[in-house]
Design an enzyme around this catalytic site. Structure first.
Site, PDB file in Angstrom:
ATOM      1  CG  ASP A   8      -0.338   0.166   2.537  1.00 14.40           C
ATOM      2  OD1 ASP A   8       0.904   0.349   2.597  1.00 14.40           O
ATOM      3  OD2 ASP A   8      -1.072   0.160   3.544  1.00 14.40           O
ATOM      4  CB  CYS A  65       0.561  -2.789   4.593  1.00 18.02           C
ATOM      5  SG  CYS A  65       0.204  -3.852   6.003  1.00 18.02           S
ATOM      6  CB  THR A  67       1.694  -3.446  10.841  1.00 21.77           C
ATOM      7  OG1 THR A  67       0.478  -3.785  10.152  1.00 21.77           O
ATOM      8  CG2 THR A  67       1.519  -2.173  11.642  1.00 21.77           C
ATOM      9  CG  HIS A  98       8.078 -25.679  11.452  1.00 19.07           C
ATOM     10  ND1 HIS A  98       8.114 -25.658  12.828  1.00 19.07           N
ATOM     11  CD2 HIS A  98       9.227 -26.297  11.060  1.00 19.07           C
ATOM     12  CE1 HIS A  98       9.231 -26.243  13.261  1.00 19.07           C
ATOM     13  NE2 HIS A  98       9.930 -26.630  12.203  1.00 19.07           N
ATOM     14  CG  HIS A 133       6.536 -29.458  10.004  1.00 21.70           C
ATOM     15  ND1 HIS A 133       6.297 -28.895  11.236  1.00 21.70           N
ATOM     16  CD2 HIS A 133       7.784 -30.003  10.074  1.00 21.70           C
ATOM     17  CE1 HIS A 133       7.355 -29.059  12.012  1.00 21.70           C
ATOM     18  NE2 HIS A 133       8.275 -29.746  11.335  1.00 21.70           N
TER      19      HIS A 133
END
Ligand code: RB5
Length: 148
Positions: A8, A65, A67, A98, A133
């Protein structure tokens, strides 16, 4: 690899540096993000990248973005997507080994470009370990079917 990137307005500069780094490493990069600082809506870009990865248009994706949280949440709404939001290289590596994350996300307001490069290196250069996994990843993906 053919890698999609999306971002963004808060991550335009970081995206450019990431693209430059990935190209320098020999990857083909497709840009699904915005290239202007004008305020925009990260869900649109998370969805675009998610759809590109889910359809196989690109092999995997990098979502950025402020965060990394919002854009990864949006990408994760697309069927088939496992987007991992991380802020350090150890989690990036585990996200592949994993969780077999097909999108890595981080925050342009959280990590600097050098940490971002380490995150990319760990995630791109590690392999999914499979075995137990795989069972757990299958369980995650089965959740998508529970609401149908
Ligand atoms: C934009 O201001 C910001 O909310 C966005 O980049 C992101 O951090 C959301 O999760």
């Amino acid at each position: 690899m053919k890698i999609g990137v999306a971002n963004d307005h808060s991550a335009v500069d970081m995206k450019k540096q990431v693209v430059e780094y990935l190209v320098q490493k020999g990857h083909e990069v497709v840009n699904y993000g915005t290239d202007t600082y004008e305020s925009c809506h990260y869900p649109e870009y998370g969805e675009k990248l998610g759809r590109a990865v889910a359809s196989g248009e690109v092999e995997c994706g990098v979502a950025i973005c402020g965060t990394g949280v919002g854009i990864s949440l949006a990408a994760n709404k697309v069927k088939g997507i496992r987007a991992a939001c991380v802020s350090e290289p150890y989690s990036a590596r585990m996200a592949k080994e994993h969780n077999n994350a097909n999108i890595i996300a981080f925050g342009a307001r959280v990590v600097g470009i050098e940490v971002a490069k380490m995150i990319l290196d760990e995630w791109l250069n590690s392999e999914f370990l499979g075995g137990r996994h795989q069972d757990r990843v299958d369980m995650i993906m089965a959740i998508e079917e529970h609401d149908d």
